[in-house]
Design an enzyme around this catalytic site. Sequence first.
Site, PDB file in Angstrom:
ATOM      1  N   GLY A  12      -7.745  27.543  -3.698  1.00 26.70           N
ATOM      2  CA  GLY A  12      -9.183  27.666  -3.964  1.00 26.70           C
ATOM      3  C   GLY A  12     -10.116  27.617  -3.030  1.00 26.70           C
ATOM      4  N   ASP A  13     -11.370  27.818  -2.871  1.00 24.69           N
ATOM      5  CA  ASP A  13     -12.385  27.653  -2.109  1.00 24.69           C
ATOM      6  C   ASP A  13     -12.214  28.517  -0.774  1.00 24.69           C
ATOM      7  OD1 ASP A  13     -13.585  25.843  -3.813  1.00 24.69           O
ATOM      8  OD2 ASP A  13     -12.666  24.048  -2.750  1.00 24.69           O
ATOM      9  N   LYS A  16     -14.431  33.221  -2.168  1.00 20.43           N
ATOM     10  CA  LYS A  16     -14.549  34.256  -3.145  1.00 20.43           C
ATOM     11  C   LYS A  16     -15.934  34.723  -3.282  1.00 20.43           C
ATOM     12  CE  LYS A  16     -12.300  31.563  -5.914  1.00 20.43           C
ATOM     13  NZ  LYS A  16     -11.598  30.433  -5.035  1.00 20.43           N
ATOM     14  N   GLY A  17     -16.959  33.696  -3.668  1.00 19.08           N
ATOM     15  CA  GLY A  17     -18.049  33.884  -4.116  1.00 19.08           C
ATOM     16  C   GLY A  17     -19.060  34.819  -2.785  1.00 19.08           C
ATOM     17  N   LYS A  18     -18.710  34.437  -1.706  1.00 20.62           N
ATOM     18  CA  LYS A  18     -19.056  35.383  -0.632  1.00 20.62           C
ATOM     19  C   LYS A  18     -18.926  36.755  -0.579  1.00 20.62           C
ATOM     20  CE  LYS A  18     -19.219  36.486   4.260  1.00 20.62           C
ATOM     21  NZ  LYS A  18     -19.183  36.394   5.620  1.00 20.62           N
ATOM     22  N   GLY A  40     -16.676  26.456  -7.932  1.00 15.80           N
ATOM     23  CA  GLY A  40     -17.968  26.379  -7.294  1.00 15.80           C
ATOM     24  C   GLY A  40     -17.838  27.651  -6.157  1.00 15.80           C
ATOM     25  N   HIS A  41     -18.755  28.613  -6.365  1.00 19.30           N
ATOM     26  CA  HIS A  41     -18.476  29.737  -5.577  1.00 19.30           C
ATOM     27  C   HIS A  41     -20.097  29.780  -4.732  1.00 19.30           C
ATOM     28  CE1 HIS A  41     -15.279  31.808  -8.314  1.00 19.30           C
ATOM     29  NE2 HIS A  41     -15.014  30.795  -7.901  1.00 19.30           N
ATOM     30  N   THR A 129     -11.585  17.929 -11.261  1.00 17.15           N
ATOM     31  CA  THR A 129     -12.855  17.886 -11.080  1.00 17.15           C
ATOM     32  C   THR A 129     -13.785  17.106 -12.095  1.00 17.15           C
ATOM     33  OG1 THR A 129     -13.184  19.994 -12.191  1.00 17.15           O
ATOM     34  CG2 THR A 129     -13.060  20.256  -9.678  1.00 17.15           C
ATOM     35  N   GLN A 223     -10.636  29.357  -8.571  1.00 16.95           N
ATOM     36  CA  GLN A 223      -9.414  28.622  -8.139  1.00 16.95           C
ATOM     37  C   GLN A 223      -8.526  29.412  -7.046  1.00 16.95           C
ATOM     38  OE1 GLN A 223      -9.925  28.012 -11.805  1.00 16.95           O
ATOM     39  NE2 GLN A 223     -11.510  26.771 -10.902  1.00 16.95           N
ATOM     40  N   THR A 300     -17.676  18.995  -6.218  1.00  9.28           N
ATOM     41  CA  THR A 300     -17.721  17.673  -6.375  1.00  9.28           C
ATOM     42  C   THR A 300     -18.117  16.949  -5.031  1.00  9.28           C
ATOM     43  OG1 THR A 300     -15.160  17.782  -5.674  1.00  9.28           O
ATOM     44  CG2 THR A 300     -15.963  17.770  -7.957  1.00  9.28           C
ATOM     45  N   ARG A 304     -12.333  18.100   1.464  1.00  6.35           N
ATOM     46  CA  ARG A 304     -11.265  18.802   1.461  1.00  6.35           C
ATOM     47  C   ARG A 304     -10.258  18.500   2.461  1.00  6.35           C
ATOM     48  NH1 ARG A 304     -15.032  24.329   1.053  1.00  6.35           N
ATOM     49  NH2 ARG A 304     -15.674  24.177  -0.974  1.00  6.35           N
ATOM     50  N   VAL A 412     -16.715  36.018   9.514  1.00  9.55           N
ATOM     51  CA  VAL A 412     -17.071  35.168  10.741  1.00  9.55           C
ATOM     52  C   VAL A 412     -18.232  34.090  10.359  1.00  9.55           C
ATOM     53  CG1 VAL A 412     -15.809  36.582  12.390  1.00  9.55           C
ATOM     54  CG2 VAL A 412     -18.344  37.068  11.531  1.00  9.55           C
ATOM     55  N   GLY A 413     -18.623  33.873   9.462  1.00  5.92           N
ATOM     56  CA  GLY A 413     -20.001  32.892   9.056  1.00  5.92           C
ATOM     57  C   GLY A 413     -20.090  33.104   7.510  1.00  5.92           C
TER      58      GLY A 413
HETATM   59  P1  GDP Z   1     -15.031  29.891  -3.155  1.00  5.23           P
HETATM   60  O1  GDP Z   1     -14.824  28.722  -4.361  1.00  5.23           O
HETATM   61  O2  GDP Z   1     -13.763  30.741  -3.132  1.00  5.23           O
HETATM   62  O3  GDP Z   1     -16.284  30.779  -3.655  1.00  5.23           O
HETATM   63  O4  GDP Z   1     -15.308  29.256  -2.033  1.00  5.23           O
HETATM   64  P2  GDP Z   1     -16.583  28.094  -1.697  1.00  5.23           P
HETATM   65  O5  GDP Z   1     -17.767  28.734  -2.053  1.00  5.23           O
HETATM   66  O6  GDP Z   1     -16.174  27.024  -2.557  1.00  5.23           O
HETATM   67  O7  GDP Z   1     -16.100  27.418  -0.250  1.00  5.23           O
HETATM   68  C1  GDP Z   1     -16.459  28.358   0.874  1.00  5.23           C
HETATM   69  C2  GDP Z   1     -17.239  27.826   1.820  1.00  5.23           C
HETATM   70  O8  GDP Z   1     -17.299  28.438   2.845  1.00  5.23           O
HETATM   71  C3  GDP Z   1     -18.706  27.919   1.267  1.00  5.23           C
HETATM   72  O9  GDP Z   1     -19.421  27.011   1.773  1.00  5.23           O
HETATM   73  C4  GDP Z   1     -19.163  29.230   2.191  1.00  5.23           C
HETATM   74  O10 GDP Z   1     -20.401  29.315   2.336  1.00  5.23           O
HETATM   75  C5  GDP Z   1     -18.369  29.122   3.408  1.00  5.23           C
HETATM   76  N1  GDP Z   1     -17.997  30.392   4.014  1.00  5.23           N
HETATM   77  C6  GDP Z   1     -17.487  31.433   3.482  1.00  5.23           C
HETATM   78  N2  GDP Z   1     -17.089  32.428   4.444  1.00  5.23           N
HETATM   79  C7  GDP Z   1     -17.245  31.752   5.423  1.00  5.23           C
HETATM   80  C8  GDP Z   1     -16.937  32.068   6.884  1.00  5.23           C
HETATM   81  O11 GDP Z   1     -16.568  33.279   7.290  1.00  5.23           O
HETATM   82  N3  GDP Z   1     -17.184  31.269   7.975  1.00  5.23           N
HETATM   83  C9  GDP Z   1     -17.894  30.025   7.644  1.00  5.23           C
HETATM   84  N4  GDP Z   1     -17.917  29.091   8.658  1.00  5.23           N
HETATM   85  N5  GDP Z   1     -18.021  29.840   6.297  1.00  5.23           N
HETATM   86  C10 GDP Z   1     -17.832  30.502   5.257  1.00  5.23           C
HETATM   87  P1  IMO Z   2     -13.200  27.586  -7.002  1.00  8.02           P
HETATM   88  O1  IMO Z   2     -13.208  28.505  -7.944  1.00  8.02           O
HETATM   89  C1  IMO Z   2     -10.671  24.000  -5.332  1.00  8.02           C
HETATM   90  C2  IMO Z   2      -8.588  21.691  -8.139  1.00  8.02           C
HETATM   91  C3  IMO Z   2      -9.127  20.231  -8.373  1.00  8.02           C
HETATM   92  C4  IMO Z   2      -7.816  19.539  -8.825  1.00  8.02           C
HETATM   93  C5  IMO Z   2      -7.030  20.638  -9.721  1.00  8.02           C
HETATM   94  C6  IMO Z   2      -7.457  20.475 -11.327  1.00  8.02           C
HETATM   95  O2  IMO Z   2     -14.328  27.113  -6.274  1.00  8.02           O
HETATM   96  O3  IMO Z   2     -11.826  27.965  -5.539  1.00  8.02           O
HETATM   97  P2  IMO Z   2      -9.491  20.850 -12.947  1.00  8.02           P
HETATM   98  O4  IMO Z   2     -10.748  20.538 -12.828  1.00  8.02           O
HETATM   99  O5  IMO Z   2      -8.966  22.143 -13.033  1.00  8.02           O
HETATM  100  O6  IMO Z   2      -8.811  19.965 -13.715  1.00  8.02           O
HETATM  101  O7  IMO Z   2      -8.731  20.501 -11.470  1.00  8.02           O
HETATM  102  O8  IMO Z   2      -7.727  22.018  -9.234  1.00  8.02           O
HETATM  103  N1  IMO Z   2      -9.654  22.704  -8.385  1.00  8.02           N
HETATM  104  C7  IMO Z   2     -10.385  23.482  -7.279  1.00  8.02           C
HETATM  105  N2  IMO Z   2      -9.951  23.356  -6.115  1.00  8.02           N
HETATM  106  N3  IMO Z   2     -11.485  25.079  -5.860  1.00  8.02           N
HETATM  107  C8  IMO Z   2     -11.661  25.143  -7.061  1.00  8.02           C
HETATM  108  O9  IMO Z   2     -12.380  26.324  -7.760  1.00  8.02           O
HETATM  109  C9  IMO Z   2     -11.023  24.422  -7.940  1.00  8.02           C
HETATM  110  N4  IMO Z   2     -11.048  23.922  -9.271  1.00  8.02           N
HETATM  111  C10 IMO Z   2     -10.012  23.142  -9.384  1.00  8.02           C
HETATM  112  O10 IMO Z   2      -9.785  19.698  -7.185  1.00  8.02           O
HETATM  113  O11 IMO Z   2      -7.030  19.395  -7.665  1.00  8.02           O
HETATM  114 MG    MG Z   3     -15.074  26.927  -4.393  1.00  8.18          MG
END
Ligand code: GDP
Ligand code: IMO
Ligand code: MG
Length: 424
Positions: A12-13, A16-18, A40-41, A129, A223, A300, A304, A412-413
């Site tokens: 996860g994280d 994807k949102g970007k 959280g995207h 979460t 995720q 949350t 990480r 790259v950002g």
């Molecule tokens: P998602 O859950 O897959 O949408 O990702 P999140 O938003 O939870 O986490 C990605 C984080 O990395 C966010 O704070 C974005 O703003 C940041 N981000 C995305 N792409 C880049 C990148 O290329 N460089 C940097 N420095 N930050 C990035």
């Molecule tokens: P995005 O879409 C990162 C993790 C939690 C925990 C496990 C189970 O932003 O990538 P849950 O709340 O589903 O019962 O938690 O999964 N988790 C994530 N980790 N990014 C997420 O979503 C997550 N959604 C759940 O931290 O380990």
């Molecule tokens: Mg996220």
Amino acid sequence: MSVDVLLGLQWGDEGKGKIVDVLTPKYDIIARFQGGPNAGHTLEFEGIKHVLHTIPSGIFRKEVKNLIGNGVVIDPVVFQKEIEKLAPFNLNLKEALLISKKAHIIIPTHKLLDAASEISKGKNKIGSTLKGIGPTYMDKTGRNGLRVGDIFSPNFKEKYEALVEKHKGMLKHYEGFEYNITELEPAFFEGIELLRSLTCVDSEQYINDAMKSGKKILAEGAQGTMLDIDFGTYPFVTSSNTVTAGTCTGLGIAPTKIGNVIGIFKAYCTRVGSGPFPTELLDEDGEHIRQEGREFGSTTGRPRRCGWVDLPAMKYAIMINGVSELSMMKADVLSSFDKIKVCTHYKINGEVIDYLPFDINDVEIEPIYEELQGWNCDLTKLQTFEESPQALKDYVTYLENALEVPITVVSVGPDRTQTLQNKK
Ligand code: GDP
Ligand code: IMO
Ligand code: MG
């Protein structure tokens, strides 16, 4: 017309949102197919950072429809807050946002059950979460759940109360767990009212009609593959299918209609919550990545866990998802490293393997690394991939060869504009 999919290959994280936001102008509909407010995207443009939990990441692009599919679970309380945060941006949500009548609803007692279950697990807790995800999907598969369509039924309140009674019975098993449901209900019912005022649809019909009329659709995963209920690092996973197959069940799309599958990963790796993480760095390198990458949870705020790219896990994710192209994120975060490591194999009980074995929870895994040259320069102002340093190009080529899938985007950002296309 087929449906393209964008989903995470790690825990996860990945960003994807970007990337959904960057790709949205190419599509007519952006559709979430699983997960809920555990996601959280983050999107950044024009100096503003937005974090979305339930709403698809195409919402800021006018003309595009955003669909919350049947596979998603919705917390009306979180949803209302999300909608309120969008108020300054003058979006026509009644038009731009569609909600599946078959999506399940998270009720306040689902969150209580999530919390009680985690406390009872002690040191074996999932690190959830605590958004009520597990208990809501359990009620879905247990055939007890409430769906968005139910809120239009005259006996919704009765159905709700019957479910609360059931949950109260379950909560009794968690000795010492105290709660007050009445305190939580006003916000819940307010959120239900809001949901009623929005556009709730038979989403499977909607999306199939849209496909027939030639509309372009992108399915947005939440995720990541390693958190998938079937293929992730069970039991330290979420409760939905985060993989490509989840698009079919979470939106009502036939498998034959899946088009491009874009797998997204960080140039390193992170995980939040408990569970195995073979390449985790518990040293200053890990801390350095966390600080440089601002690796704190979007939902949350938890720090990480950080580590190097894990090829056995990524190859597995690519296989399960049928990934056709890759987006590599956050390359800029590694700019201050002289050397960058990539885990190519695992050593378990003396045996060297390059695949993901059944058990990675209870065995000691020694990651075997290959070391690559770092680029040691700022990438954040690059305009094209061609002008990027040779060491970054070499890193990309190395990963493409190892993973046998092209990397078409290098990020790259965090800003929308900091996105490089790798044209071959
Ligand atoms: P998602 O859950 O897959 O949408 O990702 P999140 O938003 O939870 O986490 C990605 C984080 O990395 C966010 O704070 C974005 O703003 C940041 N981000 C995305 N792409 C880049 C990148 O290329 N460089 C940097 N420095 N930050 C990035
Ligand atoms: P995005 O879409 C990162 C993790 C939690 C925990 C496990 C189970 O932003 O990538 P849950 O709340 O589903 O019962 O938690 O999964 N988790 C994530 N980790 N990014 C997420 O979503 C997550 N959604 C759940 O931290 O380990
Ligand atoms: Mg996220």
